[in-house]
Design a protein around this motif. Structure first.
Motif, mmCIF file in Angstrom:
data_model
loop_
_atom_site.group_PDB
_atom_site.id
_atom_site.type_symbol
_atom_site.label_atom_id
_atom_site.label_comp_id
_atom_site.label_asym_id
_atom_site.label_seq_id
_atom_site.Cartn_x
_atom_site.Cartn_y
_atom_site.Cartn_z
ATOM 1 N N PRO A 52 113.861 81.567 97.842
ATOM 2 C CA PRO A 52 113.714 80.608 98.937
ATOM 3 C C PRO A 52 114.438 81.104 100.188
ATOM 4 C CG PRO A 52 114.405 79.500 96.916
ATOM 5 C CD PRO A 52 114.530 80.983 96.677
ATOM 6 N N THR A 53 113.774 80.929 101.317
ATOM 7 C CA THR A 53 114.339 81.346 102.593
ATOM 8 C C THR A 53 113.669 80.515 103.695
ATOM 9 O OG1 THR A 53 114.883 83.263 103.977
ATOM 10 C CG2 THR A 53 112.706 83.279 102.929
ATOM 11 N N ASP A 54 113.882 80.887 104.916
ATOM 12 C CA ASP A 54 113.188 80.264 106.045
ATOM 13 C C ASP A 54 112.968 81.352 107.098
ATOM 14 O OD1 ASP A 54 115.571 80.571 107.565
ATOM 15 O OD2 ASP A 54 116.235 78.565 107.036
ATOM 16 N N LEU A 55 112.481 80.948 108.233
ATOM 17 C CA LEU A 55 112.171 81.914 109.291
ATOM 18 C C LEU A 55 113.240 81.967 110.370
ATOM 19 C CD1 LEU A 55 108.331 81.229 109.637
ATOM 20 C CD2 LEU A 55 109.514 82.860 108.143
ATOM 21 N N SER A 56 114.437 81.470 110.080
ATOM 22 C CA SER A 56 115.507 81.447 111.081
ATOM 23 C C SER A 56 115.839 82.822 111.664
ATOM 24 C CB SER A 56 116.758 80.764 110.535
ATOM 25 O OG SER A 56 117.252 81.431 109.405
ATOM 26 N N PRO A 57 115.680 83.925 110.909
ATOM 27 C CA PRO A 57 115.940 85.227 111.546
ATOM 28 C C PRO A 57 115.006 85.517 112.729
ATOM 29 C CG PRO A 57 115.928 85.457 109.160
ATOM 30 C CD PRO A 57 115.429 84.073 109.471
ATOM 31 N N TYR A 58 113.922 84.751 112.841
ATOM 32 C CA TYR A 58 112.948 84.987 113.904
ATOM 33 C C TYR A 58 113.033 83.959 115.031
ATOM 34 C CZ TYR A 58 111.310 88.008 110.271
ATOM 35 O OH TYR A 58 111.265 88.971 109.292
ATOM 36 N N ALA A 59 114.051 83.125 114.997
ATOM 37 C CA ALA A 59 114.231 82.127 116.059
ATOM 38 C C ALA A 59 114.282 82.835 117.413
ATOM 39 C CB ALA A 59 115.510 81.322 115.824
ATOM 40 N N GLY A 60 113.559 82.310 118.378
ATOM 41 C CA GLY A 60 113.553 82.890 119.715
ATOM 42 C C GLY A 60 112.609 84.062 119.891
ATOM 43 N N GLN A 61 111.864 84.410 118.842
ATOM 44 C CA GLN A 61 110.912 85.514 118.944
ATOM 45 C C GLN A 61 109.487 84.984 119.052
ATOM 46 O OE1 GLN A 61 111.248 88.877 116.319
ATOM 47 N NE2 GLN A 61 113.402 88.474 115.883
ATOM 48 N N VAL A 62 108.602 85.820 119.520
ATOM 49 C CA VAL A 62 107.172 85.547 119.508
ATOM 50 C C VAL A 62 106.669 86.003 118.138
ATOM 51 C CG1 VAL A 62 104.941 86.124 120.533
ATOM 52 C CG2 VAL A 62 106.961 85.828 121.993
ATOM 53 N N LEU A 63 105.912 85.132 117.471
ATOM 54 C CA LEU A 63 105.451 85.427 116.117
ATOM 55 C C LEU A 63 103.937 85.374 116.026
ATOM 56 C CD1 LEU A 63 107.933 83.110 114.161
ATOM 57 C CD2 LEU A 63 108.197 85.561 114.651
ATOM 58 N N LEU A 64 103.384 86.237 115.204
ATOM 59 C CA LEU A 64 101.987 86.153 114.816
ATOM 60 C C LEU A 64 101.998 85.964 113.301
ATOM 61 C CD1 LEU A 64 99.090 86.240 115.920
ATOM 62 C CD2 LEU A 64 99.049 88.680 115.324
ATOM 63 N N ILE A 65 101.636 84.760 112.871
ATOM 64 C CA ILE A 65 101.677 84.396 111.455
ATOM 65 C C ILE A 65 100.248 84.424 110.929
ATOM 66 C CG2 ILE A 65 102.314 82.604 109.801
ATOM 67 C CD1 ILE A 65 104.452 81.691 111.864
ATOM 68 N N VAL A 66 100.039 85.154 109.824
ATOM 69 C CA VAL A 66 98.688 85.432 109.332
ATOM 70 C C VAL A 66 98.598 85.202 107.828
ATOM 71 C CG1 VAL A 66 96.859 87.192 109.294
ATOM 72 C CG2 VAL A 66 98.640 87.312 111.043
ATOM 73 N N ASN A 67 97.529 84.533 107.377
ATOM 74 C CA ASN A 67 97.263 84.496 105.947
ATOM 75 C C ASN A 67 96.408 85.720 105.619
ATOM 76 O OD1 ASN A 67 94.977 83.007 107.226
ATOM 77 N ND2 ASN A 67 94.241 82.801 105.145
ATOM 78 N N THR A 68 96.853 86.503 104.668
ATOM 79 C CA THR A 68 96.256 87.810 104.408
ATOM 80 C C THR A 68 95.692 87.909 102.993
ATOM 81 O OG1 THR A 68 98.398 88.693 103.717
ATOM 82 C CG2 THR A 68 97.801 88.980 106.042
ATOM 83 N N ALA A 69 94.931 88.965 102.756
ATOM 84 C CA ALA A 69 94.387 89.266 101.436
ATOM 85 C C ALA A 69 94.081 90.760 101.365
ATOM 86 C CB ALA A 69 93.130 88.458 101.161
#
Length: 159
Positions: A16-33
């Motif tokens: 378990p984690t979260d996305l806090s290391p990326y706070a303040g960044q521009v993100l591209l979140i993708v569902n992949t296969a």
């Protein structure tokens, strides 16, 4: 407003984690296969990541097996495929569901903030992409057919 970086996710090994290391960044979140007609987009996603990562940008991949069973592997197989086939260096998280009762909280949030065609929240296929600004707001949702390089102008505008 939900703090996107505080939404729980799981790392590739299930921790378990979260996305806090990326706070303040521009993100591209993708569902992949790994076995999808759009899988070659990994190459373009990696190119975006390498081009902009030093300016506060990250690509975050969330493998999903809900569309045509095109992500059948376990975490190790997925990571190996991404690394060996496309030299992926951006984070690939644990396999998730993006639709239905078991949809991951992150994707429930993304879909609510950026609806698809005709206002639909459902994700239609692998490689649906969500662009998130530095403040954590969902800026845009892109169809699986949208090539990663077509998103570059939007990324640059947010950086």
């Amino acid at each position: 407003m939900t703090d996107l970086t505080a939404i729980p996710v799981q790392s590739a090994d299930g921790t378990p984690t979260d996305l806090s290391p990326y706070a303040g960044q521009v993100l591209l979140i993708v569902n992949t296969a790994s076995k999808c007609g759009f899988t070659p987009q990994y190459e373009g996603l990696e190119a975006l990541y390498r081009k902009y990562k030093d300016r506060g940008f990250a690509v975050l991949a969330f493998p999903c097996n809900q569309f045509g069973a095109q992500e059948p592997g376990d975490a190790e197989e997925i990571a190996s495929f991404c690394r060996l086939t496309y030299d992926v260096t951006f984070p690939v998280y644990a396999k998730i569901d993006v639709n239905g009762a078991d949809a991951a909280p992150l994707f429930r949030h993304l879909k609510k903030e950026a609806k698809g065609v005709l206002g639909s929240e459902a994700i239609k296929w692998n490689f649906t992409k969500f662009l998130v600004g530095r403040s954590g707001n969902v800026v845009e949702r892109y169809a699986p057919t949208t090539a990663p390089d077509a998103i570059a102008k939007d990324i640059e505008r947010l950086l």
